[in-house]
Design an enzyme around this catalytic site. Structure first.
Site, PDB file in Angstrom:
ATOM      1  N   GLU A  24       0.885  -1.204  -0.089  1.00  0.00           N
ATOM      2  CA  GLU A  24       0.083   0.118  -0.006  1.00  0.00           C
ATOM      3  C   GLU A  24       0.873   1.148  -0.233  1.00  0.00           C
ATOM      4  OE1 GLU A  24      -3.798   1.726   2.732  1.00  0.00           O
ATOM      5  OE2 GLU A  24      -2.496   0.054   3.267  1.00  0.00           O
ATOM      6  N   ASN A 171     -12.854  -1.391  -0.124  1.00  0.00           N
ATOM      7  CA  ASN A 171     -11.809  -2.086   0.739  1.00  0.00           C
ATOM      8  C   ASN A 171     -12.309  -1.432   2.225  1.00  0.00           C
ATOM      9  OD1 ASN A 171      -9.099  -2.717   1.982  1.00  0.00           O
ATOM     10  ND2 ASN A 171      -9.436  -0.979   2.755  1.00  0.00           N
ATOM     11  N   GLU A 172     -12.671  -2.653   3.099  1.00  0.00           N
ATOM     12  CA  GLU A 172     -13.046  -2.399   4.376  1.00  0.00           C
ATOM     13  C   GLU A 172     -14.135  -1.228   4.348  1.00  0.00           C
ATOM     14  OE1 GLU A 172     -10.052  -1.391   7.105  1.00  0.00           O
ATOM     15  OE2 GLU A 172      -9.094  -3.335   7.058  1.00  0.00           O
ATOM     16  N   TYR A 239      -6.100  -9.152  11.670  1.00  0.00           N
ATOM     17  CA  TYR A 239      -4.788  -8.953  12.288  1.00  0.00           C
ATOM     18  C   TYR A 239      -4.405  -9.457  13.580  1.00  0.00           C
ATOM     19  CZ  TYR A 239      -3.766  -5.720   8.255  1.00  0.00           C
ATOM     20  OH  TYR A 239      -3.821  -5.015   7.060  1.00  0.00           O
ATOM     21  N   GLU A 296      -5.840  -9.345   3.764  1.00  0.00           N
ATOM     22  CA  GLU A 296      -4.943  -8.574   4.620  1.00  0.00           C
ATOM     23  C   GLU A 296      -4.944  -9.546   5.978  1.00  0.00           C
ATOM     24  OE1 GLU A 296      -5.717  -4.700   5.726  1.00  0.00           O
ATOM     25  OE2 GLU A 296      -6.318  -4.036   3.554  1.00  0.00           O
ATOM     26  N   GLN A 345       2.653  -6.377   5.192  1.00  0.00           N
ATOM     27  CA  GLN A 345       2.639  -5.913   3.987  1.00  0.00           C
ATOM     28  C   GLN A 345       4.293  -6.328   3.425  1.00  0.00           C
ATOM     29  OE1 GLN A 345       1.659  -1.994   3.216  1.00  0.00           O
ATOM     30  NE2 GLN A 345      -0.417  -2.070   4.035  1.00  0.00           N
TER      31      GLN A 345
END
Length: 484
Positions: A24, A171-172, A239, A296, A345
């Site tokens: 990103e 996204n989200e 996460y 992610e 990432q």
């Protein structure tokens, strides 16, 4: 305890895209990490760091998601094409409130993919963009012949269209991508998908919907119910944090033993999430046509002291290697649904493969797990029958007369042994490698880049009955490749 490997009944194929990456416009993830510009004194090809590209090629990086993340929903693609010195400056309000000069745009992204030999996964701007903007971008990238956007692409130096394999719509969207309700997002998704140009009928673009945040099972239910027929996959974001406090996540290094155990435990939660979201999807898609893609995932700690706020820079230790191995083993278990994942990432951000500093580059323990596991790409999962010893997690797959077994020993202090008996006779060890930590936060630095590297794993043997025994050191990840 002997684990019987059911090699006569192979399971689902491990998609190579399970080993995908995410990069990103965030901190030094792209600028300085991947892209330095053609005039840089750092060795590069068309602006891409040669050391980074070569390292990523070694682990066979299959797909790279871009431009975000939260950045995607503020990204207007036309600001990132054309002569670089005339591109519009913007402020990256999501990550550090810094000026972005758009030097790395669509053409640079596809040049990076060309050098890597990787596929494209682009996220559309749904949060602050328009349907027309999205359609124009896809036309710009994929249309051959004459058209307004194809003509503009050719004017900007790219005659032939690129191949766009994966495309994310939002996204989200439940959070920073629009604060949408699932029913509303499902309708927005249907609208965007309706105007997504499919310019290559032989290779249609894979359509990925924005999926849930962690355990938002209602989101999955409503989006698949109302929009499932128009999607090929739906994402999941999860996460791994040491604590339950997003404002005080915990350090990447110098952490207490309790945070080793909490990270291991929370990484294992991925299995529960995939199981429960998949069960919901089964109601509407029992044939498993729609993939559940974790685009992610990874560890998230407090930023390294002294680094720029909002750049999400953190060290990467043997603990992170454990998290990577645990997740891969779980993804393989769910390979019938999970066909693509992207760790967050690639360089310098969160659970990165590589860290750079000026002209230096180091590989992280997580990088080496990707390297250890790459032989699973395209193989068929092999189910194991038997109780797994405490603190161990493993996966097995087979292809081309090879059986690949990967194991992680998450114990801080104890060596552990695993014993396998394949149904078919595998007798020759082709290769066996490991990474090992000598303390909980063992990691590589620019001063000591080889604290953790792959080395030959010697504590493995196959007896005359075809039984495989491996003894793992504490805090280690091992891969053994065996032939018939």
């Amino acid at each position: 305890m002997v684990i019987e490997l059911m090699t006569e009944n192979s399971g689902a194929k491990v998609s190579k895209y399970i080993y995908g990456q995410f990069s990103e416009h965030l901190g030094t993830g792209i600028y300085g990490g991947i892209y330095v510009g053609k005039k840089s004194s750092i060795k590069n090809v068309n602006g891409m760091r040669s050391d980074v590209v070569n390292a990523l090629k070694e682990i066979h990086l299959p797909v790279l998601r871009w431009p975000g993340g939260l950045f995607a929903d503020t990204y207007h693609w036309q600001q990132g094409v054309g002569p670089q010195d005339k591109r519009q400056l913007i402020v990256n309000t999501n990550w550090g409130d810094v000026v972005e000069d758009n030097a790395f745009g669509t053409h640079e992204y596809f040049e990076l993919l060309r050098q890597l030999g990787a596929e494209a996964y682009i996220n559309a701007n749904v949060g602050s963009g328009t349907v027309q903007e999205m359609a124009d971008w896809v036309e710009y990238m994929t249309r051959s012949g004459k058209s307004p956007m194809a003509d503009l692409r050719q004017k900007n130096g790219q005659r032939e269209p690129w191949k766009l394999k994966f495309f994310g719509i939002g996204n989200e969207s439940w959070g920073g991508g629009g604060h949408m309700r699932p029913e509303y997002y499902a309708d927005v998704y249907r609208q965007y998908e309706c105007f997504l140009p499919q310019n290559n009928k032989k290779h249609p673009i894979y359509r990925s919907a924005c999926g849930p945040n962690v355990d938002d099972y209602n989101w999955t239910d409503k989006v698949v119910k109302y929009a499932g027929e128009y999607m090929d996959g739906i994402s999941l974001h999860y996460y791994t944090l040491p604590t339950n406090d997003w404002h005080h996540k915990g350090s990447a290094t110098n952490f207490p033993e309790g945070q080793w155990h909490s990270v291991i435990q929370k990484a294992g939660r991925m299995d529960e999430l995939l199981t429960r979201h998949s069960t919901i999807m089964d109601k509407y898609d029992p044939e498993k046509r729609i993939n559940l893609n974790v685009d992610e995932w990874g560890t998230w700690y407090d930023e390294t002291p002294g680094t720029h706020e909002g750049f999400l820079q953190q060290q990467n230790t043997i603990r992170d290697a454990m998290v990577a191995a645990i997740n891969f083993n779980i993804f393989h278990k769910h390979a019938d649904r999970v066909k693509l994942t992207c760790i967050a990432q690639t360089v310098n951000v969160l659970q990165a493969m590589l860290l750079t500093k000026d002209d230096q580059m180091i590989k992280t323990p997580t990088y080496y797990v990707f390297d250890l596991y790459k032989n699973h790409m395209g193989a068929n999962v092999v189910q194991g029958i038997g109780k797994t010893p405490k603190d161990l997690t493993y996966t097995a797959s087979q292809k081309d007369n090879q059986l690949t077994i990967s194991i992680a020993n998450t114990s801080i202090n104890d060596s552990n042994e695993m014993t396998f008996k394949p149904q078919m006779n595998y007798s020759k060890i082709v290769s066996s490698y490991e990474i090992v930590g000598n303390k909980m936060d063992a990691h590589n630095t620019f001063e000591e880049p080889d604290n953790i590297v792959e080395k030959e794993f010697k504590d493995v043997l196959i007896n005359k009955d075809g039984i495989i025994k491996a003894k793992l050191a504490p805090m280690s990840v091992v891969t053994i490749v065996i032939e018939k």
